[in-house]
Scaffold this motif. Structure first.
Motif, PDB file in Angstrom:
ATOM      1  N   LEU A 883       0.825  -1.203   0.000  1.00  0.00           N
ATOM      2  CA  LEU A 883       0.000   0.000   0.000  1.00  0.00           C
ATOM      3  C   LEU A 883       0.860   1.255   0.000  1.00  0.00           C
ATOM      4  O   LEU A 883       0.538   2.245  -0.668  1.00  0.00           O
ATOM      5  CB  LEU A 883      -0.938  -0.013   1.204  1.00  0.00           C
ATOM      6  CG  LEU A 883      -2.065  -1.061   1.151  1.00  0.00           C
ATOM      7  CD1 LEU A 883      -2.793  -1.138   2.482  1.00  0.00           C
ATOM      8  CD2 LEU A 883      -3.043  -0.737   0.035  1.00  0.00           C
ATOM      9  N   HIS A 886       2.203   1.947  -3.358  1.00  0.00           N
ATOM     10  CA  HIS A 886       1.186   2.475  -4.259  1.00  0.00           C
ATOM     11  C   HIS A 886       0.892   3.942  -4.012  1.00  0.00           C
ATOM     12  O   HIS A 886       0.024   4.524  -4.668  1.00  0.00           O
ATOM     13  CB  HIS A 886      -0.104   1.677  -4.119  1.00  0.00           C
ATOM     14  CG  HIS A 886      -0.016   0.314  -4.735  1.00  0.00           C
ATOM     15  ND1 HIS A 886      -1.064  -0.568  -4.719  1.00  0.00           N
ATOM     16  CD2 HIS A 886       0.995  -0.323  -5.371  1.00  0.00           C
ATOM     17  CE1 HIS A 886      -0.711  -1.685  -5.326  1.00  0.00           C
ATOM     18  NE2 HIS A 886       0.544  -1.548  -5.717  1.00  0.00           N
ATOM     19  N   ASN A 888      -0.144   5.337  -0.962  1.00  0.00           N
ATOM     20  CA  ASN A 888      -1.097   5.624   0.097  1.00  0.00           C
ATOM     21  C   ASN A 888      -0.392   6.277   1.284  1.00  0.00           C
ATOM     22  O   ASN A 888       0.726   5.902   1.653  1.00  0.00           O
ATOM     23  CB  ASN A 888      -1.784   4.329   0.572  1.00  0.00           C
ATOM     24  CG  ASN A 888      -2.702   3.745  -0.487  1.00  0.00           C
ATOM     25  OD1 ASN A 888      -3.835   4.172  -0.635  1.00  0.00           O
ATOM     26  ND2 ASN A 888      -2.194   2.775  -1.233  1.00  0.00           N
ATOM     27  N   THR A 889      -1.062   7.241   1.909  1.00  0.00           N
ATOM     28  CA  THR A 889      -0.522   7.853   3.124  1.00  0.00           C
ATOM     29  C   THR A 889      -0.688   6.890   4.292  1.00  0.00           C
ATOM     30  O   THR A 889      -1.436   5.908   4.210  1.00  0.00           O
ATOM     31  CB  THR A 889      -1.239   9.163   3.440  1.00  0.00           C
ATOM     32  OG1 THR A 889      -2.609   8.876   3.767  1.00  0.00           O
ATOM     33  CG2 THR A 889      -1.195  10.117   2.249  1.00  0.00           C
ATOM     34  N   GLU A 892      -4.301   6.640   5.278  1.00  0.00           N
ATOM     35  CA  GLU A 892      -5.078   5.828   4.332  1.00  0.00           C
ATOM     36  C   GLU A 892      -4.814   4.349   4.529  1.00  0.00           C
ATOM     37  O   GLU A 892      -5.729   3.519   4.454  1.00  0.00           O
ATOM     38  CB  GLU A 892      -4.728   6.242   2.893  1.00  0.00           C
ATOM     39  CG  GLU A 892      -5.264   7.623   2.509  1.00  0.00           C
ATOM     40  CD  GLU A 892      -4.732   8.096   1.172  1.00  0.00           C
ATOM     41  OE1 GLU A 892      -3.700   7.539   0.725  1.00  0.00           O
ATOM     42  OE2 GLU A 892      -5.324   9.014   0.578  1.00  0.00           O
ATOM     43  N   ILE A 893      -3.539   4.000   4.789  1.00  0.00           N
ATOM     44  CA  ILE A 893      -3.208   2.592   5.042  1.00  0.00           C
ATOM     45  C   ILE A 893      -3.907   2.111   6.303  1.00  0.00           C
ATOM     46  O   ILE A 893      -4.478   1.006   6.350  1.00  0.00           O
ATOM     47  CB  ILE A 893      -1.677   2.409   5.162  1.00  0.00           C
ATOM     48  CG1 ILE A 893      -0.994   2.762   3.822  1.00  0.00           C
ATOM     49  CG2 ILE A 893      -1.330   0.984   5.564  1.00  0.00           C
ATOM     50  CD1 ILE A 893       0.511   2.801   3.895  1.00  0.00           C
ATOM     51  N   LYS A 896      -7.594   1.454   5.587  1.00  0.00           N
ATOM     52  CA  LYS A 896      -7.855   0.271   4.780  1.00  0.00           C
ATOM     53  C   LYS A 896      -7.630  -1.018   5.542  1.00  0.00           C
ATOM     54  O   LYS A 896      -8.319  -2.017   5.321  1.00  0.00           O
ATOM     55  CB  LYS A 896      -6.977   0.289   3.523  1.00  0.00           C
ATOM     56  CG  LYS A 896      -7.376   1.365   2.515  1.00  0.00           C
ATOM     57  CD  LYS A 896      -6.484   1.329   1.284  1.00  0.00           C
ATOM     58  CE  LYS A 896      -6.923   2.384   0.267  1.00  0.00           C
ATOM     59  NZ  LYS A 896      -6.090   2.380  -0.947  1.00  0.00           N
ATOM     60  N   VAL A 936      -4.102  -6.285  -2.970  1.00  0.00           N
ATOM     61  CA  VAL A 936      -4.900  -5.070  -3.115  1.00  0.00           C
ATOM     62  C   VAL A 936      -6.205  -5.377  -3.832  1.00  0.00           C
ATOM     63  O   VAL A 936      -6.200  -6.027  -4.831  1.00  0.00           O
ATOM     64  CB  VAL A 936      -4.096  -4.034  -3.925  1.00  0.00           C
ATOM     65  CG1 VAL A 936      -4.901  -2.760  -4.088  1.00  0.00           C
ATOM     66  CG2 VAL A 936      -2.794  -3.750  -3.226  1.00  0.00           C
TER      67      VAL A 936
END
Length: 936
Positions: A883, A886, A888-889, A892-893, A896, A936
């Motif tokens: 993640l 990719h 993602n901050t 955000e990780i 998720k 993902v």
């Protein structure tokens, strides 16, 4: 449950009363009981039960049963009473001698003297034991026996005698005196038996079922049987039979036993009751005794009495059969000739009486006889009403009977044309047998203008291309010099339609202008206008530079013509024109609207064609799963044989969808489907050739694919309509040459297509991708960027995923791994939403890409060491690392993975240490590529 009496409480009271009367008779007080009840109400059961108890009490039992067949046999019941094993032989001989003597042939006084002697002989036997005389169905007895029973009843008041008689509530004229005289006797008791109530049904069922099951079944059993014990017993037998075959039923349903029981009840009644039941079954109800009497040629009073009897024995309720099984049983038991005559007579009576066309037509169809001339307009009107009620099969039968009753000529042809259009709703295969006659009528010029275009379209659909062309040519000749503007316009529209669907027919069709303007004085018949407009719309959609006009014309067709038998195919063509013009949004909106219109109707063919278009829209949007589902749905609506040349479009969509999802076995199985010989003379044949070629290309059969693509090109060249929107065969063939390792030929085809200037964004994007793959590396990226830009503004997500993947690979080939990784990941996500699993595997295989490993190996000591570092990560660390790679901050990780931000930070610290990196953007590219598919 061997027997079921009537209302059990009532029945037990009557049985108790008979036992009490037997005790009184034993004490010398003679008694007389008259038990009355409808057919199958339980009279015989009551009598038999009491007879067993009388025998147990030591009484002398004499029994007889009345019979309609023996009604004219003098003293028939009396002879049965004395012809009894319990009767002493000397007494029997004496009575027989009296019955056979000459006294019975003399005057009434002589007969009375003989009856008095017989009574005396009978009464002498009561000195030693009580005498019980039981006569069942006394209403069927002969007149002399009734007189004897009445004479005996008057003499038993002070004797040890009990007489029990059962009768129907329906009495003959000669029985009224007998009945009245019996009831005048002071020692006579009258008993009535009624049908079971609902609680009575539950009580009767509880004798052989659990109380819970009996209570559950009772309401439905009572509704169907009306409490008639015979019918109830049969209904329970049907319920048990079904249960024995493993089909557990929550509700009892009448079956074979019930049907037999109904007939049994009817045959036990008076003869006219069966006739009345047949009449009610034919008419459907008994609301009009006058009409029923006219049908059966019976008096009004006889009909009314018969209807009353049927209500009393619970076969009828509210002047109609309680259950359709009962009505069907009565009709099936009626001889075929008599049944047909009744239906035919009912039809004429109803028509004279001003009944609706539907009611009259149901009788005419059921009569199964050749119709008379007056029946034709009635049947035709009834067919249209039946369509409103969604009774397609009945509408067809109405038109078939009307067609048989109509002589040769335009009216008969019009009936056949309407019949075909309705049959087509159910399935084109159902209309096949009717087309030859219409072909002959068309060649004779008998088709009405409104039928020309629809019938022509049916002929093309069924693959009768030559017949369709010949029919249009013949009708053009019959139209002459334009004296019939409507026919001229219809022929013109049909010629346009045929040319659009099958371009090879162009040179065989008459040139009469366009279907819209050929006959300015023609009535504005919506049917042939729809065909003319749709054909013009498709031609515009396939013509370079006329996409906008095609969209305008297609919407005009869709707005102007409502969905019907005669406009279905034009509306479908208008939808396909929107698809080919690149307006999938409009096509989808209109298609969903039309599907909604026919969703609640019985129109399998309409639903099938619209589902096929919906599948094609989904395919071009890149939604492979929806495309396959809609195509399968369309295939299930009508048989494969019924698809005619339309199978080309349907199989094209389904084959490409299954191929795109990687279901190669399913796609190859579809290629085994037999095809009409005429398919490759029509536009659907081009769609099919492309789909077959794409399947061959995906499965490595490159030369077979090349053959299909080239064949499509040759067909279009022969038809003088080289239109890439129909089949972009050069682009497909170029891809195949690339797969064969011949980029030079691939580029030549692609450049040739580029010179033709495809306006369609989807095709131009695909063409740029092919050209880029033949370009040198430094020119590849700009061309691919243009392709991506074009495709991002369109609807085809699969082609967009291909372009994005090629752009990502181009960047990686140039050494820009980060940018390449971004585009490949984006391509993978787009392909994944489309369900294109083979494309996903091609974009990001689970194992390391050989080219990227080689690039890593170019840095000494990095490749193998990096792989070992990745394998050192835990599963949780891999998820977070992927993640993070990719973009993602941390927040955000955390969102998720449902963990805290602090947990993410701690994991990243360990990940950086294990991978020997200092920041997020330094995470190895291979980490995300190798783990993306599963994480993902």
């Amino acid at each position: 449950m061997n027997s079921l009496p009537a209302n059990l409480f009532e029945w037990e009271n009557h049985l108790s009363a008979l036992r009490e009367m037997l005790r009184g008779a034993t004490q010398g007080r003679g008694r007389l009981a008259l038990v009355s009840g409808a057919v199958a109400s339980g009279k015989t059961t009551l009598l038999n039960t009491f007879a067993e108890q009388a025998i147990e009490s030591g009484a002398l039992l004499l029994e007889a049963t009345g019979s309609r067949a023996e009604r004219d046999l003098p003293f028939g019941i009396v002879r049965k009473i004395f012809d009894n094993g319990a009767m002493p032989s000397d007494v029997r001989s004496e009575v027989i001698a009296l019955l056979d003597g000459n006294g019975l042939e003399s005057t009434a006084a002589g007969r009375m003297h003989v009856m008095s002697q017989i009574s005396s002989v009978l009464l002498r036997m009561v000195d030693d034991r009580t005498l019980v005389v039981l006569v069942d169905d006394v209403h069927c007895g002969d007149e002399q026996s009734l007189q004897f029973l009445l004479h005996l009843a008057r003499r038993v008041r002070q004797a040890r005698v009990l007489i029990v008689l059962t009768e129907s509530p329906r009495l003959r004229q000669e029985q009224f005196t007998f009945h009245a005289e019996l009831l005048r006797q002071p020692n006579c008791v009258r008993m009535r038996l009624h049908m079971l109530t609902e609680p009575g049904v539950a009580e009767a069922l509880s004798g052989s079922l659990s109380a819970t099951v009996a209570a559950r079944l009772a309401p439905e059993c009572h509704r169907v049987s009306g409490g008639n014990p015979m019918l109830l017993r049969a209904l329970l037998e049907d319920w048990r039979t079904v249960g024995e075959h493993g089909e557990a039923q929550q509700r009892p349903a009448p079956g074979e036993a019930f049907a037999h029981a109904v007939l049994g009840c009817l045959h036990r009644g008076e003869p006219e009751v069966l006739e009345v039941a047949r009449g009610v079954a034919v008419l459907g109800d008994a609301r009009s005794p006058r009409l029923l009497g006219q049908l059966l040629d019976l008096s009004l009073s006889t009909v009314q009495q018969g209807v009353q009897d049927l209500h009393q024995c619970a076969i009828l309720e509210y002047n109609a059969f309680r259950d359709e099984v009962a009505r069907t049983a009565v009709l099936d038991a009626t001889p075929a000739t008599a049944r047909g005559a009744l239906h035919a007579r009912a039809a004429r009576l109803l028509h004279t009486d001003g009944a609706s066309a539907l009611d009259v037509a149901r009788q005419l169809v059921s009569a199964r006889q050749d119709g008379e001339r007056w029946t034709v307009p009635v049947l035709r009107e009834a067919a249209e009403f039946a369509l409103v009620e969604e009774e397609l099969e009945f509408a067809l039968r109405c038109l078939e009977h009307a067609h048989h009753g109509c002589g040769p000529g335009p009216e008969r042809t019009a009936l056949k044309a309407r019949l075909v259009s309705i049959a087509w709703r159910i399935g084109p295969a159902a209309a096949e047998s009717h087309l030859p006659e219409l072909i002959a009528d068309a060649e004779r010029g008998r088709l009405a203008p409104r039928d020309v275009a629809p019938i022509t379209s049916y002929l093309v659909w069924s693959g009768r291309l030559d017949a369709a062309a010949a029919a249009v040519a013949a009708l053009a000749r019959s139209a002459g010099t334009g004296e019939d503007p409507a026919m001229t316009a219809a022929v013109s529209a049909s010629a346009q339609w045929l040319t659009m669907l099958s371009p090879p027919l162009r040179d065989r069709l008459p040139t009469v202008g366009t279907g819209v303007t050929a006959a300015t004085g023609a009535p504005r018949d919506m049917a042939y206008l729809a065909y003319a407009h749709a054909a013009a719309t498709m031609s515009a959609a396939l013509t370079e530079g006329q996409a906008d006009r095609a969209v305008i014309e297609a919407e005009r067709v869709l707005q102007r013509h409502h969905l019907s038998d005669s406009t279905l195919q034009p509306l479908v063509v208008a939808l396909l024109a929107l698809v080919l013009a690149g307006r999938l949004d409009l096509a989808l909106s209109w298609c969903e609207r039309l599907l909604g219109e026919c969703s609640a109707r019985r129109v399998p063919t309409w639903q099938a064609l619209l589902s096929a278009v919906r599948a094609e829209i989904a395919l071009r949007q890149g939604d492979l799963q929806v495309a396959a589902h809609q195509a399968r749905t369309a295939m299930s609506r009508i048989s494969i044989q019924g698809w005619g040349v339309g199978i080309g479009l349907l199989l094209s969509t389904l084959i490409q969808a299954e191929t795109g999802m990687g279901h190669y076995d399913e796609a190859m199985a579809l290629l085994e489907q037999p095809l009409p010989d005429e398919l490759f003379q029509t536009l659907p044949g081009l769609f099919y050739l492309r789909a077959r070629g794409r399947c061959h290309l995906a499965t490595g059969r490159y030369h077979a694919a090349l053959g299909d693509f080239t064949a499509a090109g040759e067909l279009m060249d022969a038809w003088r309509m080289d239109m890439p929107l129909l089949s972009p065969w050069r682009v497909d063939a170029a891809e195949t040459w690339l797969a064969l390792g011949d980029p030079k030929r691939a580029r030549a085809l692609a450049e040739e297509q580029l010179r033709l200037g495809p306006e369609d964004a989807r095709l131009r994007g695909a063409l740029l991708v092919v050209l880029a793959r033949t370009d040198e590396l430094k020119r590849r990226v700009p061309r691919l960027k243009e392709a991506v830009e074009i495709l991002e503004g369109g609807d085809d997500r699969i082609q967009l995923a291909i372009a994005l993947g090629e752009l990502g690979r181009a960047y990686r080939s140039l050494g820009d791994f980060n940018r390449g990784r971004v585009f490949v990941r984006k391509a993978w996500h787009v392909a994944k939403t489309c369900g294109a699993d083979p494309l996903c595997r091609e974009l990001m295989p689970r194992h390391a890409d050989a080219g990227e490993l080689a690039a890593a190996a170019a840095q000494p000591g990095q490749g193998a060491e990096q792989q070992r570092d990745v394998e050192a990560l835990t599963e949780a660390e891999v998820r977070i690392a992927v993640l993070a790679a990719h973009g993602n901050t941390n927040r955000e990780i955390a969102s998720k993975l449902f963990v805290t931000v602090s947990t993410v930070e701690q994991h990243l610290t360990r990940i950086y240490r294990k991978l020997n990196v200092k920041r997020r953007r330094d995470l190895p590219a291979k980490l995300s590529d190798s783990s993306l598919t599963g994480t993902v």
